[in-house]
Structures are given as C-alpha cells and as structure tokens.
Motif scaffolding. Structure first.
Motif, short mmCIF file in Angstrom:
data_model
loop_
_atom_site.label_atom_id
_atom_site.label_comp_id
_atom_site.label_asym_id
_atom_site.label_seq_id
_atom_site.Cartn_x
_atom_site.Cartn_y
_atom_site.Cartn_z
N ILE A 72 16.45 -23.36 9.89
CA ILE A 72 16.63 -22.52 11.08
C ILE A 72 15.55 -21.46 11.12
O ILE A 72 14.99 -21.09 10.08
N GLU A 73 15.28 -20.99 12.32
CA GLU A 73 14.26 -19.95 12.46
C GLU A 73 14.88 -18.59 12.16
O GLU A 73 15.90 -18.21 12.71
N TRP A 74 14.24 -17.88 11.25
CA TRP A 74 14.69 -16.55 10.86
C TRP A 74 14.29 -15.56 11.95
O TRP A 74 13.29 -15.74 12.63
N SER A 75 15.11 -14.52 12.12
CA SER A 75 14.76 -13.49 13.08
C SER A 75 15.16 -12.14 12.50
O SER A 75 16.23 -12.02 11.89
N PRO A 76 14.32 -11.12 12.69
CA PRO A 76 14.69 -9.78 12.21
C PRO A 76 15.88 -9.23 13.00
O PRO A 76 16.59 -8.36 12.51
N ASP A 77 16.11 -9.78 14.19
CA ASP A 77 17.25 -9.35 15.01
C ASP A 77 18.48 -10.14 14.56
O ASP A 77 18.52 -11.36 14.70
N THR A 78 19.47 -9.44 14.02
CA THR A 78 20.65 -10.09 13.44
C THR A 78 21.35 -11.02 14.42
O THR A 78 21.71 -12.14 14.07
N ALA A 79 21.53 -10.58 15.66
CA ALA A 79 22.24 -11.39 16.66
C ALA A 79 21.49 -12.69 16.92
O ALA A 79 22.09 -13.77 16.98
N THR A 80 20.17 -12.62 17.07
CA THR A 80 19.35 -13.81 17.31
C THR A 80 19.44 -14.75 16.11
O THR A 80 19.59 -15.96 16.25
N PHE A 81 19.35 -14.17 14.92
CA PHE A 81 19.41 -14.95 13.68
C PHE A 81 20.74 -15.69 13.58
O PHE A 81 20.78 -16.87 13.25
N ILE A 82 21.83 -15.01 13.88
CA ILE A 82 23.15 -15.63 13.81
C ILE A 82 23.25 -16.78 14.80
O ILE A 82 23.72 -17.87 14.48
N SER A 83 22.75 -16.58 16.02
CA SER A 83 22.84 -17.67 17.00
C SER A 83 21.93 -18.84 16.59
O SER A 83 22.29 -19.99 16.79
N ASN A 84 20.77 -18.56 15.96
CA ASN A 84 19.92 -19.64 15.44
C ASN A 84 20.66 -20.42 14.36
O ASN A 84 20.59 -21.65 14.30
N ALA A 85 21.36 -19.69 13.48
CA ALA A 85 22.05 -20.33 12.37
C ALA A 85 23.18 -21.23 12.85
O ALA A 85 23.52 -22.20 12.20
N LEU A 86 23.76 -20.90 13.99
CA LEU A 86 24.88 -21.68 14.51
C LEU A 86 24.43 -22.85 15.37
O LEU A 86 25.25 -23.68 15.76
N SER A 87 23.13 -22.92 15.69
CA SER A 87 22.67 -24.02 16.53
C SER A 87 22.91 -25.34 15.79
O SER A 87 22.91 -25.34 14.57
N PRO A 88 23.14 -26.43 16.44
CA PRO A 88 22.96 -26.70 17.87
C PRO A 88 24.10 -26.21 18.77
O PRO A 88 24.08 -26.47 19.97
N ALA A 89 25.09 -25.52 18.20
CA ALA A 89 26.16 -24.98 19.05
C ALA A 89 25.57 -23.98 20.02
O ALA A 89 24.64 -23.25 19.69
N LYS A 90 26.09 -23.97 21.24
CA LYS A 90 25.63 -23.00 22.23
C LYS A 90 26.41 -21.71 22.03
O LYS A 90 27.64 -21.69 22.17
N VAL A 91 25.71 -20.66 21.65
CA VAL A 91 26.36 -19.39 21.37
C VAL A 91 26.44 -18.59 22.66
O VAL A 91 25.42 -18.36 23.31
N GLN A 92 27.65 -18.18 23.04
CA GLN A 92 27.79 -17.40 24.27
C GLN A 92 27.43 -15.94 24.04
O GLN A 92 26.74 -15.33 24.84
N ARG A 93 27.91 -15.39 22.94
CA ARG A 93 27.50 -14.03 22.61
C ARG A 93 27.76 -13.74 21.14
O ARG A 93 28.61 -14.36 20.52
N VAL A 94 27.02 -12.79 20.62
CA VAL A 94 27.19 -12.35 19.24
C VAL A 94 27.49 -10.87 19.30
O VAL A 94 26.74 -10.09 19.87
N SER A 95 28.66 -10.46 18.76
CA SER A 95 28.99 -9.03 18.70
C SER A 95 28.97 -8.61 17.25
O SER A 95 29.65 -9.20 16.42
N ILE A 96 28.20 -7.59 16.97
CA ILE A 96 28.10 -7.09 15.60
C ILE A 96 28.89 -5.80 15.52
O ILE A 96 28.61 -4.84 16.24
N VAL A 97 29.89 -5.81 14.64
CA VAL A 97 30.74 -4.64 14.47
C VAL A 97 30.26 -3.91 13.24
O VAL A 97 30.20 -4.47 12.15
N ASP A 98 29.91 -2.65 13.39
CA ASP A 98 29.40 -1.87 12.27
C ASP A 98 30.56 -1.12 11.63
O ASP A 98 31.16 -0.24 12.23
N ASP A 99 30.88 -1.48 10.39
CA ASP A 99 32.01 -0.87 9.68
C ASP A 99 31.65 0.41 8.95
O ASP A 99 32.49 1.05 8.35
N HIS A 100 30.39 0.78 8.96
CA HIS A 100 29.94 1.92 8.14
C HIS A 100 30.18 3.27 8.79
O HIS A 100 29.72 4.28 8.29
N GLU A 101 30.87 3.31 9.90
CA GLU A 101 31.06 4.59 10.59
C GLU A 101 32.36 5.26 10.22
O GLU A 101 33.29 4.68 9.77
#
Length: 177
Positions: free
Chosen positions: A148-177
C-alpha cells in the motif's frame, strides 16, 4: 564463525534445514549452523531436512560453547529484505519501505513511499504482472502480501490500507485531550 557472521546481522541468507523438532529447527548456512527457535518459526510452515529456505539472521551471540546464530522466518524485516532483493528501486532508495505489519504465514501489509519523482512505489514493488511480489509470496509459501502507498496524512494512509474497499470517511479521535 563469530567473525564471519557478526557484521551480517539483519541479512537474508540461504539455508538448508538440517533437522527440526518441537523446540527448534537447525539450519545450515554455508559453513555454520544456525538455530531457529519456535518463536521465530512461522506457525503454518513445516520444515523438512534438506529443505532450502531463506532465513533472516536475527542475532549473533558469543557463547562459551561457541558462537550461536539465531535465525528467523517470522520477523517483519524478512519481508523488508526480500523486497530489497526483488525490487531494485527499494535497494537504490528510490522507494522506501515505511512500515511492515505482519501476521507470519497469513498476511503482511507493506507501506511504501516514493523518494524520487515519477516513481510508482506500489508498482515497483509488485512488478510487471506481479512478478516481483509473486517471487516473495512463493518464498513465504503463499503468505498474502498487500503493498500500500504510505502517506504522512493518517486519514489517507488508513484509507489506502483498507483498499480495495471504498472508504467513505475516516474519523480520527484524539484521546490525548
């Protein structure tokens, strides 16, 4: 033996299985014998005396009874090294392996990024008609490998990793707050 192999730690080597039991597999590397403990074996693989296998030289230990070579078939770096052997673009640095996630014997995901313009990182790893990746899959006895193609953008990277599935959206929840 220690002198010969000490600086070769992290390399892939060709070996021949000498003997295999429940605790370890003894692999002959040229003039030396190496041990592949159960934790470094792939659960789905069966090792037979005389079988030729590629192994990853994990560690070289100085032991009072003589040097000990520990080899692995399950280490993620085995995949990295096999890609370096098969894909000149990785060896030359035009393509870089960013991450390897591996379930030995089942599947691996390899994230790659281009370090030069106009280089297709995934295509150079897969090869024309999948020739390069097929050689690696054969060496690993049919383990599935996704490149899979790596991406510095986490959301893009996650959707690349899940391909060939069509990803509708990636929501990243930040627990560090």
């Amino acid at each position: 033996v220690y002198e010969e192999y000490a600086d070769r730690q992290g390399e892939v080597m060709n070996g021949i299985v000498q003997r295999a039991d429940s605790r370890a597999v003894i692999v002959e590397l040229n003039k030396a014998e190496a041990v592949m403990p159960a934790r470094e074996q792939v659960p789905t693989e069966r090792y037979r005396p005389g079988q030729r296998i590629k192994v990853y030289l994990l560690e070289v230990n100085k032991d009072p009874k003589g040097p000990q070579l520990i080899v692995s078939r399950s280490h993620p770096n085995l995949i990295k090294r096999l890609f370096e052997i098969e894909a000149p673009e990785i060896y030359s640095g035009a393509v870089e392996i960013m991450e390897v996630a591996r379930e030995p014997g089942l599947r691996s995901k390899v994230a790659v990024a281009a370090r030069q313009e106009k280089v297709d990182p995934v295509g150079s790893c897969v090869g024309v008609r999948g020739v390069r990746i097929q050689n690696i899959v054969n060496e690993l006895y049919g383990e599935k490998i996704d490149v899979i193609e790596w991406s510095p953008d986490t959301a893009t990277f996650i959707s690349n990793a899940l391909s060939p599935a069509k990803v509708q959206r990636v929501s990243i929840v930040d627990d560090h707050e």
